[in-house]
Motif scaffolding. Structure first.
Motif, PDB file in Angstrom:
ATOM      1  N   UNK A  22       0.831  -1.204   0.000  1.00 39.76           N
ATOM      2  CA  UNK A  22       0.000   0.000   0.000  1.00 39.76           C
ATOM      3  C   UNK A  22       0.867   1.256   0.000  1.00 39.76           C
ATOM      4  N   UNK A  23       1.945   1.247   0.788  1.00 36.23           N
ATOM      5  CA  UNK A  23       2.846   2.397   0.812  1.00 36.23           C
ATOM      6  C   UNK A  23       3.512   2.608  -0.545  1.00 36.23           C
ATOM      7  N   UNK A  24       3.894   1.518  -1.214  1.00 32.59           N
ATOM      8  CA  UNK A  24       4.478   1.623  -2.557  1.00 32.59           C
ATOM      9  C   UNK A  24       3.468   2.216  -3.538  1.00 32.59           C
ATOM     10  N   UNK A  25       2.229   1.740  -3.472  1.00 30.61           N
ATOM     11  CA  UNK A  25       1.191   2.282  -4.343  1.00 30.61           C
ATOM     12  C   UNK A  25       0.949   3.759  -4.093  1.00 30.61           C
ATOM     13  N   UNK A  26       0.925   4.155  -2.825  1.00 26.62           N
ATOM     14  CA  UNK A  26       0.743   5.567  -2.504  1.00 26.62           C
ATOM     15  C   UNK A  26       1.914   6.409  -2.993  1.00 26.62           C
ATOM     16  N   UNK A  27       3.128   5.884  -2.886  1.00 21.73           N
ATOM     17  CA  UNK A  27       4.290   6.621  -3.402  1.00 21.73           C
ATOM     18  C   UNK A  27       4.177   6.816  -4.912  1.00 21.73           C
ATOM     19  N   UNK A  28       3.689   5.817  -5.626  1.00 20.02           N
ATOM     20  CA  UNK A  28       3.521   5.953  -7.075  1.00 20.02           C
ATOM     21  C   UNK A  28       2.421   6.985  -7.402  1.00 20.02           C
ATOM     22  N   UNK A  29       1.342   6.960  -6.635  1.00 21.99           N
ATOM     23  CA  UNK A  29       0.272   7.939  -6.856  1.00 21.99           C
ATOM     24  C   UNK A  29       0.772   9.346  -6.536  1.00 21.99           C
ATOM     25  N   UNK A  30       1.480   9.500  -5.414  1.00 17.55           N
ATOM     26  CA  UNK A  30       2.002  10.817  -5.047  1.00 17.55           C
ATOM     27  C   UNK A  30       3.046  11.293  -6.052  1.00 17.55           C
ATOM     28  N   UNK A  31       3.853  10.364  -6.573  1.00 14.26           N
ATOM     29  CA  UNK A  31       4.854  10.746  -7.579  1.00 14.26           C
ATOM     30  C   UNK A  31       4.175  11.293  -8.827  1.00 14.26           C
ATOM     31  N   UNK A  32       3.102  10.643  -9.266  1.00 10.02           N
ATOM     32  CA  UNK A  32       2.379  11.136 -10.435  1.00 10.02           C
ATOM     33  C   UNK A  32       1.651  12.449 -10.134  1.00 10.02           C
ATOM     34  N   UNK A  33       1.216  12.610  -8.885  1.00  8.79           N
ATOM     35  CA  UNK A  33       0.522  13.840  -8.515  1.00  8.79           C
ATOM     36  C   UNK A  33       1.469  15.037  -8.523  1.00  8.79           C
ATOM     37  N   UNK A  34       2.687  14.854  -8.037  1.00  6.12           N
ATOM     38  CA  UNK A  34       3.641  15.957  -7.918  1.00  6.12           C
ATOM     39  C   UNK A  34       4.627  16.003  -9.084  1.00  6.12           C
TER      40      UNK A  34
END
Length: 104
Positions: A22-34
């Motif tokens: 879940x943390x890896x998925x959130x990092x990927x989502x946050x990376x695409x967001x920023x």
């Protein structure tokens, strides 16, 4: 003991593995967001904002764990009251009542 130890190990590893996914998925989502895409098509990722967001996610998890611990104390108190009532009201056979912290 062996069965309980293995069951606890399975649950612990499952929980940690799921949390890392879940943390890896959130990092990927946050990376695409920023991510900022320039006029020439190059990607620029603001890693400072990504890791600040991940730190905020960790702070929220710690806060929820703290409130869960406080709430667990409330539920433990309710279970203790229920155990006291069952020992004093229901009791044992022959009309005997259970004392506080009785092993029976």
């Amino acid at each position: 003991f062996n069965c309980a130890f293995r069951a606890g190990a399975v649950m612990g590893f499952s929980l940690c593995g799921l949390a890392i996914l879940i943390l890896y998925g959130l990092c990927m989502i946050y990376r695409d967001t920023w991510t900022i895409i320039g006029n020439d098509g190059n990607r620029w990722i603001d890693y400072k904002l990504v890791f600040e967001t991940v730190a905020g996610f960790g702070l929220g998890g710690s806060t929820i764990a703290m409130f869960g611990r406080v709430g667990g104390g409330i539920f433990t108190k309710a279970a203790d009251v229920g155990a006291d009532l069952s020992g004093k009201v229901i009791g044992l056979k022959g009309g005997k009542k259970l004392d506080e912290d009785s092993p029976y």
